[in-house]
Design a protein around this motif. Structure first.
Motif, PDB file in Angstrom:
ATOM      1  N   VAL A 140      -1.414   2.428   4.821  1.00  0.00           N
ATOM      2  CA  VAL A 140      -1.315   3.857   4.496  1.00  0.00           C
ATOM      3  C   VAL A 140      -0.442   4.561   5.527  1.00  0.00           C
ATOM      4  O   VAL A 140      -0.487   4.227   6.719  1.00  0.00           O
ATOM      5  N   GLU A 141       0.339   5.547   5.080  1.00  0.00           N
ATOM      6  CA  GLU A 141       1.130   6.384   5.988  1.00  0.00           C
ATOM      7  C   GLU A 141       0.964   7.842   5.584  1.00  0.00           C
ATOM      8  O   GLU A 141       0.958   8.167   4.394  1.00  0.00           O
ATOM      9  N   THR A 142       0.822   8.706   6.586  1.00  0.00           N
ATOM     10  CA  THR A 142       0.654  10.138   6.367  1.00  0.00           C
ATOM     11  C   THR A 142       1.880  10.893   6.857  1.00  0.00           C
ATOM     12  O   THR A 142       2.390  10.622   7.952  1.00  0.00           O
ATOM     13  N   PHE A 143       2.337  11.834   6.043  1.00  0.00           N
ATOM     14  CA  PHE A 143       3.464  12.699   6.370  1.00  0.00           C
ATOM     15  C   PHE A 143       2.998  14.154   6.308  1.00  0.00           C
ATOM     16  O   PHE A 143       2.225  14.528   5.427  1.00  0.00           O
ATOM     17  N   ILE A 144       3.499  14.984   7.229  1.00  0.00           N
ATOM     18  CA  ILE A 144       3.296  16.428   7.167  1.00  0.00           C
ATOM     19  C   ILE A 144       4.659  17.094   7.181  1.00  0.00           C
ATOM     20  O   ILE A 144       5.469  16.865   8.096  1.00  0.00           O
TER      21      ILE A 144
ATOM     22  N   GLY B 274       1.435   9.379  11.127  1.00  0.00           N
ATOM     23  CA  GLY B 274       0.463   8.329  11.406  1.00  0.00           C
ATOM     24  C   GLY B 274       0.487   7.232  10.365  1.00  0.00           C
ATOM     25  O   GLY B 274       0.786   7.468   9.192  1.00  0.00           O
ATOM     26  N   THR B 275       0.186   6.019  10.801  1.00  0.00           N
ATOM     27  CA  THR B 275       0.057   4.887   9.900  1.00  0.00           C
ATOM     28  C   THR B 275      -1.261   4.172  10.193  1.00  0.00           C
ATOM     29  O   THR B 275      -1.832   4.298  11.278  1.00  0.00           O
ATOM     30  N   GLY B 276      -1.727   3.420   9.234  1.00  0.00           N
ATOM     31  CA  GLY B 276      -2.955   2.670   9.430  1.00  0.00           C
ATOM     32  C   GLY B 276      -3.193   1.729   8.273  1.00  0.00           C
ATOM     33  O   GLY B 276      -2.420   1.688   7.309  1.00  0.00           O
ATOM     34  N   LYS B 277      -4.259   0.961   8.372  1.00  0.00           N
ATOM     35  CA  LYS B 277      -4.610   0.011   7.332  1.00  0.00           C
ATOM     36  C   LYS B 277      -6.118   0.055   7.152  1.00  0.00           C
ATOM     37  O   LYS B 277      -6.871   0.050   8.123  1.00  0.00           O
ATOM     38  N   VAL B 278      -6.554   0.122   5.910  1.00  0.00           N
ATOM     39  CA  VAL B 278      -7.982   0.172   5.618  1.00  0.00           C
ATOM     40  C   VAL B 278      -8.422  -1.166   5.054  1.00  0.00           C
ATOM     41  O   VAL B 278      -7.774  -1.731   4.170  1.00  0.00           O
ATOM     42  N   ALA B 279      -9.520  -1.708   5.573  1.00  0.00           N
ATOM     43  CA  ALA B 279     -10.128  -2.918   5.051  1.00  0.00           C
ATOM     44  C   ALA B 279     -11.258  -2.506   4.111  1.00  0.00           C
ATOM     45  O   ALA B 279     -12.185  -1.814   4.516  1.00  0.00           O
ATOM     46  N   ILE B 280     -11.175  -2.927   2.864  1.00  0.00           N
ATOM     47  CA  ILE B 280     -12.059  -2.411   1.820  1.00  0.00           C
ATOM     48  C   ILE B 280     -13.537  -2.640   2.118  1.00  0.00           C
ATOM     49  O   ILE B 280     -14.362  -1.733   1.982  1.00  0.00           O
ATOM     50  N   LYS B 281     -13.908  -3.864   2.548  1.00  0.00           N
ATOM     51  CA  LYS B 281     -15.335  -4.133   2.703  1.00  0.00           C
ATOM     52  C   LYS B 281     -15.946  -3.420   3.913  1.00  0.00           C
ATOM     53  O   LYS B 281     -16.890  -2.634   3.739  1.00  0.00           O
ATOM     54  N   PRO B 282     -15.488  -3.628   5.135  1.00  0.00           N
ATOM     55  CA  PRO B 282     -16.162  -2.919   6.227  1.00  0.00           C
ATOM     56  C   PRO B 282     -15.883  -1.423   6.221  1.00  0.00           C
ATOM     57  O   PRO B 282     -16.660  -0.642   6.767  1.00  0.00           O
TER      58      PRO B 282
ATOM     59  N   HIS C 223       0.382  11.495   1.491  1.00  0.00           N
ATOM     60  CA  HIS C 223      -0.320  10.313   1.971  1.00  0.00           C
ATOM     61  C   HIS C 223       0.033   9.156   1.050  1.00  0.00           C
ATOM     62  O   HIS C 223      -0.316   9.171  -0.137  1.00  0.00           O
ATOM     63  N   VAL C 224       0.722   8.167   1.588  1.00  0.00           N
ATOM     64  CA  VAL C 224       1.269   7.063   0.804  1.00  0.00           C
ATOM     65  C   VAL C 224       0.410   5.818   1.017  1.00  0.00           C
ATOM     66  O   VAL C 224       0.294   5.322   2.147  1.00  0.00           O
ATOM     67  N   PHE C 225      -0.176   5.328  -0.064  1.00  0.00           N
ATOM     68  CA  PHE C 225      -0.999   4.126  -0.041  1.00  0.00           C
ATOM     69  C   PHE C 225      -0.164   2.999  -0.644  1.00  0.00           C
ATOM     70  O   PHE C 225       0.081   2.978  -1.859  1.00  0.00           O
ATOM     71  N   ALA C 226       0.287   2.071   0.184  1.00  0.00           N
ATOM     72  CA  ALA C 226       1.244   1.053  -0.242  1.00  0.00           C
ATOM     73  C   ALA C 226       0.715   0.248  -1.426  1.00  0.00           C
ATOM     74  O   ALA C 226      -0.416  -0.235  -1.408  1.00  0.00           O
ATOM     75  N   GLY C 227       1.555   0.139  -2.457  1.00  0.00           N
ATOM     76  CA  GLY C 227       1.201  -0.635  -3.627  1.00  0.00           C
ATOM     77  C   GLY C 227       0.268   0.069  -4.585  1.00  0.00           C
ATOM     78  O   GLY C 227      -0.089  -0.496  -5.633  1.00  0.00           O
TER      79      GLY C 227
END
Length: 271
Positions: A190-194, A200-208, A253-257
């Motif tokens: 994920v990447e956030t633009f204002i 900011g960029t980051g990655k979310v793990a679905i289960k935890p 907010h861009v969620f890749a794919g």
């Protein structure tokens, strides 16, 4: 860390909740915490419950956030929750921007998050849910945004107790396009633009991440003597960070794919 508060004020949950909800209803800011900030989870959630009872709107979901490790000894839970009210749930289609109010002179930020829509009412009293057992409660999973805003600009600095006490610092949950294949994904980048600038960029793990946040919310509400209900939205925690934002700015907010979701920040007006 700031401890600014009104030293002449009360520690009574009714008094503190009255001042926070009055400020929110008027669309006004507060210059200091309205009383003595809560020092325990029980105190914090007592103020939150009093504020929810005062607010003239139905709770339609919950925001979830991690407890800052610096406060872990004082507030010994991995996450915290705050109510999201029906008027502050914004459902947007691809290409649309949600218009979300924040408090002028208060705290205002956007956070890219995965949002879960609850499939069915939870059973009363069950408080041992895990990220592995909550799957039946996921009706759908969406890309989204939490709009964090409080009349008090220093709310986050004071700590988790203060955050919990003022609706979890929530003033909006944006529910964007559905993540139709979430069961097949381990992570999403994920990447956030204002205003067009990457913040900011980051990655979310679905289960935890999202599933763990849903489990925590199910357990917390059960311990508070109530349940999650079908249709509730759960904003499951920041992915790219907490990004300060001003009235008039727009975030993307861009969620890749998967897709993207946009938010236009407006000024909170009195009710």
């Amino acid at each position: 860390m700031s401890t600014e508060h009104d030293t002449t004020g009360s520690s009574n949950p009714q008094d503190i909740s009255a001042r926070f909800t009055a400020a929110r209803a008027a669309g006004q800011s507060l210059q200091a915490y309205p009383g003595m900030p809560p020092t325990t989870l029980d105190q914090a959630y007592a103020i939150q419950a009093a504020a929810v009872a005062r607010w003239p709107d139905a709770v339609a979901g919950w925001k979830v956030a991690r407890v800052n490790p610096a406060f872990a000894a004082q507030f010994p839970e991995e996450r915290l929750i705050g109510p999201a009210f029906a008027a502050n749930i914004h459902r947007v289609a691809a290409g649309e921007a949600a218009r979300c109010p924040v408090f002028d002179g208060g705290f205002a930020a956007v956070e890219a998050e995965v949002v879960i829509v609850v499939a069915e009412d939870a059973p009363a009293g069950k408080a041992d849910w895990t990220a592995d057992t909550v799957l039946p409660f996921v009706k759908s999973m969406h890309i989204g945004v939490e709009v964090a805003s409080s009349p008090l600009a220093t709310l986050n600095d004071i700590g988790p107790g203060a955050i919990i006490s003022d609706f979890g610092n929530n003033w909006g949950v944006v529910v964007g396009p559905e993540i139709v294949n979430w069961r097949e994904l381990e992570t999403i980048a994920v990447e956030t633009f204002i205003d067009g600038q990457s913040v900011g960029t980051g990655k979310v793990a679905i289960k935890p991440g999202p599933l763990g946040a849903l489990a925590f919310t199910l357990n917390k509400r059960a311990l508070q003597g109530t349940i999650l209900r079908a249709g509730d939205v759960i904003s499951t925690g920041m992915i790219t960070g907490v990004h300060d934002i001003r009235i008039g700015q727009q975030s993307r907010h861009v969620f890749a794919g998967v897709g993207e979701v946009a938010v236009q920040i407006t000024k909170a007006a009195g009710r």
